[in-house]
Every structure is written in structure tokens, then in C-alpha cells.
Enzyme design. Structure first.
Site, short mmCIF file in Angstrom:
data_model
loop_
_atom_site.label_atom_id
_atom_site.label_comp_id
_atom_site.label_asym_id
_atom_site.label_seq_id
_atom_site.Cartn_x
_atom_site.Cartn_y
_atom_site.Cartn_z
CE LYS A 129 -3.64 -2.61 2.08
NZ LYS A 129 -4.51 -2.82 3.31
CD GLN A 156 -3.38 -4.23 6.56
OE1 GLN A 156 -3.28 -3.40 5.37
NE2 GLN A 156 -4.01 -6.02 5.98
CG ASP A 212 -9.59 -0.60 4.46
OD1 ASP A 212 -9.31 -0.73 3.77
OD2 ASP A 212 -8.99 -1.07 5.38
#
Ligand code: NAD
Length: 281
Positions: free
Chosen positions: A51, A95, A118
Site C-alpha cells: 500500500k 490493518q 476501507d
């Protein structure tokens, strides 16, 4: 049979994003993404590295907050609060998975919904289900983008989603339904999986089990999307679909690697640009 080439499409999207980032920079805005990484999980470290690299290549400012496995809930919440108030950051993701002593739901709910790239905050989940503009989770969003690129109209098609997690299967179901597919969703307790998959024009699987979907489980001409990521004993990356045999029956199919995986990262960049534009307004 046509391969749904996620690598090729993600490269095209990344080029567009680089261009959009340049335009935003001309207006004095540098899109920024913050990533919180907790612990030493190898897969998480690899994903965060990918990322970060993708952000650098597209001109997006990125900052990784690394914490030991022992971080407390309060320390994590304080960091999120600080990033929520940081004007240089447009998107924030945590994450997953987090260590067992951390309440993941509370952590995800602490993220400012306008920075939730997200799409895991209940505010965005609700808006997605209601068919309103939202940040949708990157993996299912990437699948929809692949369909668009290859001229696949899901409207009126029978779709079977295998796997019902909050980050893959459920948002996949919502995105398909919002585009008027008829959606069937299966999970570990589904009685006869093959009965469901065999009926479907589109089979999308995100479970994490090698060869879960075999050729006898899909109809001729089906569109097959494999979200699963598994490692074989000899370290090879494979999906959940028996690609060799299913590809002989499918009209379209995603490979692993090079299918949905690269699209997930491209959608993260796209959501970050969307957040930057939102904050510009
Ligand atoms: P998860 O463990 O949270 O969810 C798995 C889902 O599969 C659950 O709903 C479970 O009920 C269902 N399931 C388990 N066994 C089943 C079976 N035998 N038959 C039918 N359903 C079954 O996992 P997740 O986070 O949703 O990830 C799923 C897979 O997708 C993993 O392989 C993961 O690595 C992969 N993934 C890939 C990407 C990508 O970018 N390509 C992104 C996220 C996840």
C-alpha cells in the site's frame, strides 16, 4: 474464455490516479493516507508495504504508524483521534487483524467516516446497504470495477457470493444488489454449496480454502471471480477456485495472483483520492 486481468486494469487505474493527484497538487492539495499497523504479522506487513509503495508511485503522501503487539486500546484510540484531526491526512486505515486483546469494532468505529477509505465504519456500511454514496470496501469494489471494464452488466443476473465476512462477502452482496443482480450468499453453514453455485451466472468466492470451487460446481459459461488468497505447501499463491479445470467452463475468470488482489490496492488509492476531494469541498 476471457481472463479478467486485474493487474492490467489496476495499472491503468494507477496511471489515472497519478494524473488526478497531480491536478490536486496544482490546487495545493496533496492527498494523504495513514495506515496503522500493529504487531508482527508477516502478511499484514507485506500488505502495508504494498500500500505504501502504491501511494509513493501515485504521488499520494503516506504515513505508516507502527505499534507493538502489546499496544493498549486507549493508545490506539488516541492515535486514531490524532489522525482524524490531522489535515494532511485524507484517508486512514487500520490493518486487520488486530491482536485479540483489542476491540476491533470499537477501533473501526473511532475512524472519522469521511476518512474511512476501507469502508468498514458502520456509517459507511449503512450507506452502502442503503444504496447511498459511501466508501465501499476495496476488494468487492475492485471486483465491480473489473466487471465494468470487461462490459459485464450484472443487472438481472443470478450471482452467488461464497464467503460472508464483513470485509469481503457482505459488501460484495450489497454492491451487486445495488446494481440489480439477484444475490445468493453462502457461508460455512450453507447446506449444499454446489446447489447454490451451479445455479449462478456469476460465482464470486472469498473464503480462504484451496480448491473449494471445482469444475462440477459451476455451470457452463459462468463468470467466476476468485478473491481467495492461499499459500500451497511449496509457497505458491493460489485462490479458492480450481483454476485449471474451472477456466475450461467459465466465460470469464480471474487468475490468482493477478486478479482481484491488485484491484484491491488500486481501489484503496481511488478511495483516498475520493476522500481528498471530499475534504477539499
Ligand atoms: P473470513 O475468514 O473473515 O471469512 C471467510 C468466510 O468464508 C466466512 O463467511 C465463512 O463462513 C466462509 N466459509 C468458510 N468455509 C466455508 C466453506 N467451506 N464453504 C462456504 N463458506 C465458507 O475471511 P475474509 O477476510 O473474508 O477473507 C476470505 C479470503 O479472501 C481469504 O483467502 C483472504 O486472504 C482473501 N482476501 C483477499 C483479498 C484480496 O485483495 N484479493 C482481500 C481480502 C481478503
Amino acid at each position: 474464455m476471457t481472463i479478467l486481468d486485474g493487474k492490467k486494469l489496476s495499472d491503468k487505474i494507477k496511471t489515472q490516479i497519478k494524473h488526478e493527484t497531480q491536478l490536486l497538487k496544482q490546487q495545493g492539495i496533496t492527498p494523504g493516507l495513514a495506515v496503522i499497523l500493529v504487531g508482527e504479522d508477516e502478511a499484514s506487513k507485506v500488505y502495508v508495504g504494498m500500500k505504501e509503495k502504491a501511494c509513493q508511485a501515485s504521488g499520494i503522501y503516506s504515513k505508516v504508524y507502527k505499534f507493538p503487539q502489546t499496544i493498549s486500546q486507549d493508545e490506539l484510540l488516541n492515535t486514531i483521534n490524532q489522525i482524524n484531526n490531522d489535515d494532511t491526512i485524507d484517508g486512514l486505515l487500520v490493518q486487520l487483524p488486530l491482536p485479540p486483546h483489542i476491540n476491533t469494532t470499537e477501533i473501526l468505529q473511532a475512524i472519522d467516516p469521511s476518512k474511512d477509505v476501507d469502508g468498514f465504519h458502520p456509517y459507511n456500511v449503512g450507506r452502502l446497504v442503503a444504496g447511498l454514496d459511501s466508501f465501499a470496501p476495496c476488494t468487492p469494489l475492485g471486483v465491480m470495477e473489473l466487471f465494468k471494464e470487461y462490459g459485464i452488466d450484472v443487472k438481472g443476473q443470478d450471482a452467488c457470493v461464497v464467503g460472508a465476512s464483513n470485509i469481503v462477502g457482505k459488501p460484495m452482496q450489497a454492491l451487486l444488489l445495488n446494481e440489480f443482480a439477484t444475490v445468493d450468499i453462502c457461508h460455512i453453514y450453507t447446506k449444499n454449496l454446489a446447489e447454490h453455485t451451479k445455479r449462478a451466472d456469476i460465482v464470486i468466492v472469498g473464503v480462504g480454502k484451496i480448491n473449494l470451487i471445482t469444475a462440477d460446481m459451476v455451470k457452463d459459461g459462468a463468470i467466476v471471480v476468485d478473491i481467495g488468497i492461499n499459500k500451497t505447501k511449496d509457497g505458491k499463491l493460489v485462490g479458492d477456485v480450481d483454476f485449471k479445470n474451472v477456466s475450461k467452463k467459465a466465460s470469464f475468470i480471474t487468475p490468482v495472483p493477478g486478479g482481484v488482489g491488485p484491484m484491491t490496492i488500486a481501489m484503496l488509492l481511488k478511495n483516498t483520492i475520493k476522500a481528498a476531494k471530499l475534504h477539499l469541498k
